[in-house]
Design a protein around this motif. Structure first.
Motif, PDB file in Angstrom:
ATOM      1  N   GLU A 177       1.142  -0.725   0.194  1.00 44.61           N
ATOM      2  CA  GLU A 177      -0.332  -0.418  -0.291  1.00 44.61           C
ATOM      3  C   GLU A 177       0.935   0.856   0.285  1.00 44.61           C
ATOM      4  O   GLU A 177      -0.185   2.218  -0.406  1.00 44.61           O
ATOM      5  CB  GLU A 177      -0.686  -0.480   1.220  1.00 44.61           C
ATOM      6  N   LEU A 236       1.483   4.465  -2.725  1.00 40.87           N
ATOM      7  CA  LEU A 236       1.722   6.103  -3.000  1.00 40.87           C
ATOM      8  C   LEU A 236       2.972   5.858  -3.320  1.00 40.87           C
ATOM      9  O   LEU A 236       3.148   7.252  -4.104  1.00 40.87           O
ATOM     10  CB  LEU A 236       1.626   6.165  -1.368  1.00 40.87           C
ATOM     11  N   GLU A 238       3.505   7.383  -6.810  1.00 37.50           N
ATOM     12  CA  GLU A 238       3.004   8.991  -7.620  1.00 37.50           C
ATOM     13  C   GLU A 238       3.248   9.692  -6.961  1.00 37.50           C
ATOM     14  O   GLU A 238       3.253  11.463  -7.032  1.00 37.50           O
ATOM     15  CB  GLU A 238       1.368   8.665  -6.411  1.00 37.50           C
ATOM     16  N   LYS A 244      -5.431  12.870   0.792  1.00 40.43           N
ATOM     17  CA  LYS A 244      -5.532  12.976  -0.457  1.00 40.43           C
ATOM     18  C   LYS A 244      -5.509  12.374  -1.127  1.00 40.43           C
ATOM     19  O   LYS A 244      -5.992  11.677  -1.640  1.00 40.43           O
ATOM     20  CB  LYS A 244      -5.869  14.609  -1.040  1.00 40.43           C
ATOM     21  N   LEU A 245      -3.718  11.434  -1.015  1.00 42.50           N
ATOM     22  CA  LEU A 245      -3.095  10.969  -2.356  1.00 42.50           C
ATOM     23  C   LEU A 245      -3.297   9.558  -2.222  1.00 42.50           C
ATOM     24  O   LEU A 245      -3.692   8.701  -2.806  1.00 42.50           O
ATOM     25  CB  LEU A 245      -1.475  10.656  -2.341  1.00 42.50           C
ATOM     26  N   SER A 246      -3.700   9.038  -0.171  1.00 44.57           N
ATOM     27  CA  SER A 246      -4.424   7.647   0.168  1.00 44.57           C
ATOM     28  C   SER A 246      -5.224   7.406  -0.011  1.00 44.57           C
ATOM     29  O   SER A 246      -6.336   6.348  -0.818  1.00 44.57           O
ATOM     30  CB  SER A 246      -3.776   7.426   1.333  1.00 44.57           C
ATOM     31  N   LYS A 247      -6.501   8.540  -0.162  1.00 44.18           N
ATOM     32  CA  LYS A 247      -7.882   8.124  -0.900  1.00 44.18           C
ATOM     33  C   LYS A 247      -7.805   7.908  -2.319  1.00 44.18           C
ATOM     34  O   LYS A 247      -8.542   6.895  -2.375  1.00 44.18           O
ATOM     35  CB  LYS A 247      -9.228   9.134  -0.366  1.00 44.18           C
ATOM     36  N   LYS A 248      -7.356   8.710  -3.002  1.00 41.88           N
ATOM     37  CA  LYS A 248      -7.347   7.609  -3.865  1.00 41.88           C
ATOM     38  C   LYS A 248      -6.898   6.899  -4.490  1.00 41.88           C
ATOM     39  O   LYS A 248      -6.875   6.026  -5.553  1.00 41.88           O
ATOM     40  CB  LYS A 248      -6.666   8.966  -5.287  1.00 41.88           C
ATOM     41  N   LYS A 249      -5.892   6.402  -4.016  1.00 42.41           N
ATOM     42  CA  LYS A 249      -4.538   5.102  -4.196  1.00 42.41           C
ATOM     43  C   LYS A 249      -5.237   3.696  -3.466  1.00 42.41           C
ATOM     44  O   LYS A 249      -4.861   2.790  -3.181  1.00 42.41           O
ATOM     45  CB  LYS A 249      -3.626   5.559  -4.239  1.00 42.41           C
ATOM     46  N   SER A 259      -7.333   1.808  -0.896  1.00 43.44           N
ATOM     47  CA  SER A 259      -8.852   0.548  -0.728  1.00 43.44           C
ATOM     48  C   SER A 259      -8.856   0.767   0.308  1.00 43.44           C
ATOM     49  O   SER A 259      -7.765  -0.346   0.975  1.00 43.44           O
ATOM     50  CB  SER A 259      -9.125   0.335  -1.860  1.00 43.44           C
TER      51      SER A 259
END
Length: 274
Positions: free
Chosen positions: A173, A177, A180, A266-271, A273
């Motif tokens: 996980e 991130l 990105e 914000k990045l973790s919410k996109k990438k 689950s």
């Protein structure tokens, strides 16, 4: 409400060092006996020796304050949920690092009040380094017990992040991130030393997307927070202690400032689950 004064802090630091001596006595032996706990994590004589040293010393120091240690975590939630103030202890954080003999293990002692750390002490037995933080005085570091310097987190920059991770591995996980982020430096440490790197300004962010327990992070949270840092769970909420029966923590992010935390969230919410 307990009065956190310099005398109390000094006594807790001395207790952590005393526990460190008991750990090193076993660390320096040629053969270390290992048991396995119910969760498959290792348990050594050093864990028990440190636990006994800390618990007995804290009982003498503050007999009115209950103690929750990793090695005495069988206390029923019905009982401990009534505690407004208590000591939260990890007698030997980083037992795997202890067994690898790389020196990256610590003694963690935190004082919790109203479900949040108000005092934290971390001692590194192998290097004789102490870190501590309290809401009244701030956070500090000493390498020999004499030369004390105040800790302050870095200013941080998203354009050039220093990210600290677990010594053992970068999980899938977190790797998602990292793929990105354009420019970063990755630093690996064992145990609660990751918190110390944030508090001292040597790293900017510590994202934890893996299992930890409350005693693993309480002292570190206090030291980071009172050095000016920021810590939240992955939903951008405050971490609370002793609010549930399980001691397991949610995923969390420790950083030098709120802005970097929010960008990482914000990045973790996109990438990631959930």
């Amino acid at each position: 409400m307990i009065n956190i004064n310099k005398k109390l802090i000094k006594e807790v630091i001395l207790i952590s060092k005393k526990a460190g001596v008991s750990i090193l006595d076993i660390y320096n032996q040629s053969n270390i006996e290992i048991d396995v706990k119910d969760d498959d994590s290792p348990l050594t004589q050093a864990d028990i020796a440190s636990h006994n040293t800390i618990v007995n010393s804290l009982m003498n120091l503050t007999p009115e304050i209950p103690i929750l240690s990793e090695e005495s975590s069988y206390i029923d939630f019905d009982e401990r949920s009534k505690w407004e103030t208590y000591w939260l202890v990890d007698p030997l954080d980083g037992t795997k690092e202890f067994l690898k003999r790389n020196g990256e293990f610590t003694v963690n002692i935190a004082l919790i009040e109203n479900n949040t750390p108000i005092l934290g002490v971390i001692f590194v037995p192998a290097t004789n380094e102490s870190y501590w933080g309290s809401r009244k005085y701030g956070s500090f570091y000493s390498s020999d017990g004499k030369n004390i310097k105040q800790l302050n987190v870095s200013k941080g920059s998203w354009d050039s992040l220093s990210i600290v991770t677990s010594r053992s591995h970068v999980n899938e996980e977190l790797q998602v991130l990292l793929n990105e982020i354009d420019n970063f430096n990755l630093v690996s440490r064992g145990s609660s030393l990751k918190f110390c790197l944030i508090a001292s300004g040597e790293a900017d962010i510590y994202p934890r997307f893996g299992l930890t327990s409350e005693w693993d992070i309480a002292a570190g949270e206090a030291i980071v927070k009172f050095a000016g840092g920021h810590i939240t769970n992955i939903d951008n909420n405050q971490l609370l202690y002793n609010k549930k029966e399980s001691f397991l923590n949610p995923y969390f992010i420790v950083s030098c400032n709120e802005e970097i935390s929010e960008m990482f969230l914000k990045l973790s919410k996109k990438k990631i689950s959930r």
